[in-house]
Design an enzyme around this catalytic site. Structure first.
Site, PDB file in Angstrom:
ATOM      1  N   CYS A  63      11.890 -19.213  13.625  1.00 49.53           N
ATOM      2  CA  CYS A  63      11.273 -17.808  13.043  1.00 49.53           C
ATOM      3  C   CYS A  63      10.468 -17.991  11.721  1.00 49.53           C
ATOM      4  CB  CYS A  63      12.462 -17.192  12.947  1.00 49.53           C
ATOM      5  SG  CYS A  63      12.195 -15.657  11.968  1.00 49.53           S
ATOM      6  N   CYS A  69      14.901 -14.937   5.265  1.00 45.81           N
ATOM      7  CA  CYS A  69      15.727 -13.696   5.711  1.00 45.81           C
ATOM      8  C   CYS A  69      17.129 -14.503   5.640  1.00 45.81           C
ATOM      9  CB  CYS A  69      15.262 -13.696   7.142  1.00 45.81           C
ATOM     10  SG  CYS A  69      16.524 -12.572   8.307  1.00 45.81           S
ATOM     11  N   CYS A  72      19.841 -16.415   9.179  1.00 45.68           N
ATOM     12  CA  CYS A  72      19.793 -17.765   9.855  1.00 45.68           C
ATOM     13  C   CYS A  72      19.990 -18.641   8.848  1.00 45.68           C
ATOM     14  CB  CYS A  72      18.935 -17.615  10.894  1.00 45.68           C
ATOM     15  SG  CYS A  72      18.711 -16.482  12.046  1.00 45.68           S
ATOM     16  N   CYS A 139      12.099 -11.491  15.367  1.00 42.93           N
ATOM     17  CA  CYS A 139      13.772 -11.892  15.385  1.00 42.93           C
ATOM     18  C   CYS A 139      13.987 -12.658  16.470  1.00 42.93           C
ATOM     19  CB  CYS A 139      14.599 -10.813  14.803  1.00 42.93           C
ATOM     20  SG  CYS A 139      16.125 -11.299  14.702  1.00 42.93           S
ATOM     21  N   GLN A 255      31.063  -7.167  21.152  1.00 39.43           N
ATOM     22  CA  GLN A 255      30.737  -8.628  20.649  1.00 39.43           C
ATOM     23  C   GLN A 255      29.386  -8.733  20.920  1.00 39.43           C
ATOM     24  OE1 GLN A 255      32.591 -10.926  19.277  1.00 39.43           O
ATOM     25  NE2 GLN A 255      34.692 -10.374  19.624  1.00 39.43           N
ATOM     26  N   TYR A 281      44.153  -3.987  18.347  1.00 40.84           N
ATOM     27  CA  TYR A 281      42.608  -3.729  17.917  1.00 40.84           C
ATOM     28  C   TYR A 281      41.857  -4.198  19.288  1.00 40.84           C
ATOM     29  CZ  TYR A 281      45.264  -5.108  13.599  1.00 40.84           C
ATOM     30  OH  TYR A 281      46.341  -5.084  12.818  1.00 40.84           O
ATOM     31  N   GLU A 302      44.022   0.767  20.278  1.00 40.20           N
ATOM     32  CA  GLU A 302      42.870   0.953  19.342  1.00 40.20           C
ATOM     33  C   GLU A 302      42.824   2.139  18.379  1.00 40.20           C
ATOM     34  OE1 GLU A 302      39.830   0.752  17.313  1.00 40.20           O
ATOM     35  OE2 GLU A 302      40.259  -0.811  18.571  1.00 40.20           O
ATOM     36  N   ASP A 343      43.218  -9.054  17.358  1.00 44.78           N
ATOM     37  CA  ASP A 343      41.690  -9.173  17.199  1.00 44.78           C
ATOM     38  C   ASP A 343      41.466  -8.483  15.824  1.00 44.78           C
ATOM     39  OD1 ASP A 343      38.947  -9.975  16.930  1.00 44.78           O
ATOM     40  OD2 ASP A 343      38.484  -9.298  18.980  1.00 44.78           O
ATOM     41  N   CYS A 369      37.140 -14.107  13.649  1.00 38.09           N
ATOM     42  CA  CYS A 369      36.000 -14.525  13.094  1.00 38.09           C
ATOM     43  C   CYS A 369      35.912 -14.842  11.553  1.00 38.09           C
ATOM     44  CB  CYS A 369      34.590 -13.531  13.435  1.00 38.09           C
ATOM     45  SG  CYS A 369      34.940 -11.974  12.442  1.00 38.09           S
TER      46      CYS A 369
END
EC number: 2.1.1.189
Length: 412
Positions: A63, A69, A72, A139, A255, A281, A302, A343, A369
């Site tokens: 990129c 930016c 990344c 991007c 996701q 969740y 949820e 999750d 995550c």
């Protein structure tokens, strides 16, 4: 502060380490000269540095905005090295050895992007500078159509004469674009501080979109959230993964890497025990629908009503038998299941872990995550009743230090 030397390692946030200075966009083996630093959250961060001798692990960034930016940090690092580092960082944080599965695609894989619209430019924030925007043209982690989306936005702004955000006020704040990578469908969502009075201009600028929304933002927080109103097209877009059609609305989470999602789904399935599964969740039913299709008896819980609606509608159009309940995960009935899947949001389970310790089933699958939050939940609460049996990592986020982990816990 100035310093010259070789980057020795990468820290848990993906930054190169040079003595007591953290250097973004630098990798083990790089020899750098730091010429300017700043302090942030008690850490000394390199504001500017010269790359004197590149590491053999380094490759050119794809990129043109790489290095400015903030999206990344690792784009200049060979992909196999990215995967090795993620395994190392996960072990450093949690003490758990886990194999990582790489993303099938490492370019143009993201199915959502939020472009901030400011008086200083349209794009993404510069690394570590929350009020400095990189005015982007492309991007490569989101879409080959990024220039098309940005041109449409600029055409609309010119026609409507609406004012960009200036960090205190303004008319429009974000452009959110979602893509169905396997369906080709596109959703455009403008997050704004004023009602829509330029409907025709918006529809003309984004005439290629399958769904156009205008989301009225009631606060001045710098996030892409508002109350969405459908302007034109379909209420939802569709994504198709592992033979399942998922319905996606602007108010729900999905996701972000459609190509790596099958790896996540299969990892969770591998760790499930018995036939009765509780998915907390559960969102739009991403895990629940897949597991139900594979023969499990699944209940998803949820709190977001729109997500529950999407899950139920997706179950219907896919002819999948699964139960979805709207409510807080923390209030769910935990007994009567053989596997519990959690999750949670990035803040983790915290006190809810106590109920799981008391009433949870023999098998607990923790999808996260945020490895640090997981290990805090585990050490502070879950380890009282559970032990780690297995773990897998999925690279849902190439070119970043972010890690998606699936951890199987079993009762002691």
């Amino acid at each position: 502060m100035e310093m010259r030397g070789k980057i020795t390692k990468i820290n848990e946030n993906g930054l190169g380490v040079l003595g007591n200075i953290l250097v973004p966009f630098a990798y083990p083996g790089d020899e750098v000269e730091v010429t300017e630093t700043r302090e942030r959250f008690g850490k000394i961060i390199a504001r500017d540095f010269k790359l004197m001798t590149p590491s053999p692990l380094r490759i050119p960034g794809k990129c043109s905005h790489f290095g400015k930016c903030g999206g990344c940090l690792w784009q200049g690092l060979r992909y196999r090295e990215q995967l090795k580092l993620k395994e190392e960082i996960f072990k450093r944080i949690t003490g758990i050895e886990a194999e990582i599965k790489g993303s099938p695609r490492i370019w143009y894989f993201r199915n959502i992007s939020n472009f901030i619209i400011t008086v200083n430019g349209i794009g993404f924030k510069e690394f570590g500078m929350p009020k400095t925007v990189v005015n982007i043209r492309e991007c490569p982690i989101f879409s080959e159509r990024t220039p098309k989306y940005l041109k449409a936005l600029k055409d609309f702004l010119r026609e409507s004469n609406l004012k960009p955000w200036n960090w205190r006020e303004g008319d429009v704040h974000y452009l959110q674009v979602r893509e169905g990578k396997f369906t080709g469908e596109v959703m455009v969502n403008i997050i704004a501080h004023v009602p829509l009075n330029y409907r025709e201009a918006l529809m003309e600028a984004f005439n290629f979109a399958d769904s156009i929304y205008w989301s009225l933002k009631a606060d001045k927080k710098d996030d892409p959230r508002g109350f969405p109103t459908l302007v034109l097209g379909n209420e939802v877009i569709r994504e198709k993964v592992e033979g399942i059609t998922y319905l996606i609305h602007p108010s729900v989470f999905f996701q972000t890497n459609s190509y790596a999602l099958p790896l996540l789904l299969k990892s969770v399935e591998k760790f499930c025990e018995g036939s009765k599964v509780l998915d907390l969740y559960s969102g739009i039913g991403t895990l629940s629908l897949y597991l139900a299709k594979r023969g499990f008896e699944v209940t998803g819980v949820e709190v977001n009503g729109t997500s529950v609606e999407m899950a139920k509608r997706s179950a219907e159009i896919n002819s999948i038998n699964a139960t979805f309940i709207q409510g807080k995960a923390e209030d769910a009935e935990l007994e009567g299941y053989e596997t519990l899947i959690v999750d949670p949001p990035r803040k983790g389970l915290k006190e809810f872990s106590r109920r799981i310790v008391k009433k949870g089933p023999n098998t607990l699958i923790y999808v996260s995550c945020n490895p640090l939050r997981f290990i805090l939940d585990y050490r502070n609460y879950l380890s009282e009743a559970y032990k780690v049996d297995d773990a897998l990592l999925i690279d849902m986020f190439p070119h970043t230090p972010h890690i998606e982990a699936v951890i199987k816990l079993v009762r002691r």
